[in-house]
Scaffold this motif. Structure first.
Motif, PDB file in Angstrom:
ATOM      1  N   ASN A   1      10.397  -0.662   2.390  1.00  0.00           N
ATOM      2  CA  ASN A   1      11.282   0.697   2.485  1.00  0.00           C
ATOM      3  C   ASN A   1      13.143   0.672   2.653  1.00  0.00           C
ATOM      4  N   PRO A   2      13.543  -0.197   3.348  1.00  0.00           N
ATOM      5  CA  PRO A   2      15.535   0.332   3.306  1.00  0.00           C
ATOM      6  C   PRO A   2      15.780   0.478   1.460  1.00  0.00           C
ATOM      7  N   VAL A   3      15.090  -0.762   0.406  1.00  0.00           N
ATOM      8  CA  VAL A   3      15.238  -0.151  -0.462  1.00  0.00           C
ATOM      9  C   VAL A   3      15.125   0.657  -1.141  1.00  0.00           C
ATOM     10  N   ARG A   4      14.093   1.263  -1.241  1.00  0.00           N
ATOM     11  CA  ARG A   4      13.134   2.884  -1.719  1.00  0.00           C
ATOM     12  C   ARG A   4      14.347   4.217  -0.870  1.00  0.00           C
ATOM     13  N   ALA A   5      14.991   3.201   0.310  1.00  0.00           N
ATOM     14  CA  ALA A   5      15.509   4.465   0.538  1.00  0.00           C
ATOM     15  C   ALA A   5      16.726   4.317   0.289  1.00  0.00           C
ATOM     16  N   ARG A   6      17.729   2.979  -0.967  1.00  0.00           N
ATOM     17  CA  ARG A   6      18.588   3.021  -1.473  1.00  0.00           C
ATOM     18  C   ARG A   6      19.877   2.921  -0.123  1.00  0.00           C
ATOM     19  N   MET A   7      19.254   2.236   1.175  1.00  0.00           N
ATOM     20  CA  MET A   7      20.570   2.390   2.071  1.00  0.00           C
ATOM     21  C   MET A   7      20.546   0.729   2.170  1.00  0.00           C
ATOM     22  N   VAL A   8      20.093  -0.473   0.836  1.00  0.00           N
ATOM     23  CA  VAL A   8      20.438  -1.857   0.786  1.00  0.00           C
ATOM     24  C   VAL A   8      19.508  -2.217  -1.065  1.00  0.00           C
ATOM     25  N   ASP A   9      20.535  -2.975  -0.920  1.00  0.00           N
ATOM     26  CA  ASP A   9      20.216  -3.037  -2.647  1.00  0.00           C
ATOM     27  C   ASP A   9      18.897  -4.945  -1.906  1.00  0.00           C
ATOM     28  N   PHE A  10      19.044  -4.839  -1.678  1.00  0.00           N
ATOM     29  CA  PHE A  10      17.846  -6.398  -1.711  1.00  0.00           C
ATOM     30  C   PHE A  10      16.949  -6.341   0.278  1.00  0.00           C
ATOM     31  N   PRO A  11      15.971  -6.635  -0.021  1.00  0.00           N
ATOM     32  CA  PRO A  11      15.518  -6.332   1.687  1.00  0.00           C
ATOM     33  C   PRO A  11      16.486  -7.443   2.760  1.00  0.00           C
ATOM     34  N   ALA A  12      16.428  -8.226   2.079  1.00  0.00           N
ATOM     35  CA  ALA A  12      17.551  -9.524   2.637  1.00  0.00           C
ATOM     36  C   ALA A  12      18.480  -8.870   3.874  1.00  0.00           C
ATOM     37  N   ASP A  13      19.061  -7.864   3.152  1.00  0.00           N
ATOM     38  CA  ASP A  13      20.584  -6.813   3.848  1.00  0.00           C
ATOM     39  C   ASP A  13      20.131  -6.121   5.160  1.00  0.00           C
ATOM     40  N   TYR A  14      18.984  -5.777   5.459  1.00  0.00           N
ATOM     41  CA  TYR A  14      18.718  -4.724   6.509  1.00  0.00           C
ATOM     42  C   TYR A  14      18.607  -5.709   7.070  1.00  0.00           C
ATOM     43  N   ARG A  15      18.863  -5.432   8.710  1.00  0.00           N
ATOM     44  CA  ARG A  15      18.652  -6.200   9.595  1.00  0.00           C
ATOM     45  C   ARG A  15      17.568  -6.414  10.430  1.00  0.00           C
ATOM     46  N   TRP A  16      16.524  -4.636   9.953  1.00  0.00           N
ATOM     47  CA  TRP A  16      15.537  -4.799  11.418  1.00  0.00           C
ATOM     48  C   TRP A  16      14.444  -4.603  10.221  1.00  0.00           C
TER      49      TRP A  16
END
Length: 209
Positions: free
Chosen positions: A124-139
């Motif tokens: 989800n965070p990748v599709r939302a363009r919040m991060v480039d990789f899922p590992a980059d999103y903490r929650w």
């Protein structure tokens, strides 16, 4: 009109989503995310619900859960929702609702879709363009399922455990799944599935009236 019954079966995974009212934020600081996860663990244990995957976005959440009882998920989400709304209202001196109606859920075919839904949640965070990789999103549960971080909240599902005979093998196999894209039609099916039970039940009610 009376509330329509949810599709819920003990032992069958469910993909659960809940959005902030009018798509507004429901997390405002890092402490809020931590409180939500702490209470999720507490109520999951209380109501005998296993948590396999999650992501907390700023204005909604995705959870992959397996209840041991028919009412487990409903009891969990109601208790968690009430606690978290009180916490937010007290912390930020606000009032009123936080969530947009009831949570939505859909049953997950473990054999065919469990790992796809798990990836969908963690991407989800990748599709939302919040991060480039899922590992980059903490929650997100990705840190446990793919990277091996110990998160006490989570219980691996048998489908995930079958990916390898050791934690390292399972993490490698799971990470490899992220090298491919989830087809657009599959994404749409997952998004629409949480509403399907309600639409189906409503049609059945109208047809029988």
């Amino acid at each position: 009109m009376a509330r329509l019954p949810r599709a819920a079966l003990p032992g069958i995974p469910q993909h659960v989503t809940q959005h902030g009212n009018n798509r507004q934020a429901c997390f405002f600081a890092e402490e809020d995310y931590a409180v939500y996860l702490d209470r999720l663990k507490h109520y999951a244990e209380q109501y005998q619900v296993l948590v396999h995957a999650y992501v907390l976005m700023n204005n909604h959440v995705h959870l992959l859960l397996t209840p041991k009882t028919k009412e487990g998920v409903s009891c969990l989400m109601q208790a968690l929702g009430r606690y978290y709304v009180r916490y937010i209202n007290q912390s930020y001196r606000r009032s009123g609702t936080l969530w947009e109606g009831r949570f939505k859920s859909s049953l997950v075919d473990s054999e065919n879709y469990f790992l796809i839904v798990s990836r969908y949640i963690e991407l989800n965070p990748v599709r939302a363009r919040m991060v480039d990789f899922p590992a980059d999103y903490r929650w997100s549960s990705y840190h446990a399922t793919a990277l091996g971080k110990e998160i006490a909240l989570l219980t691996p599902h048998d489908i995930y455990l079958a990916l390898g005979s050791t934690p390292a093998e399972r993490q490698t196999a799971y990470t490899a799944l992220f090298s491919g894209f989830i087809p657009v039609h599959t994404l749409e099916s997952i998004r629409n599935a949480t509403n399907y039970w309600a639409v189906s039940a409503l049609r059945q009610k109208l047809n029988s009236s």
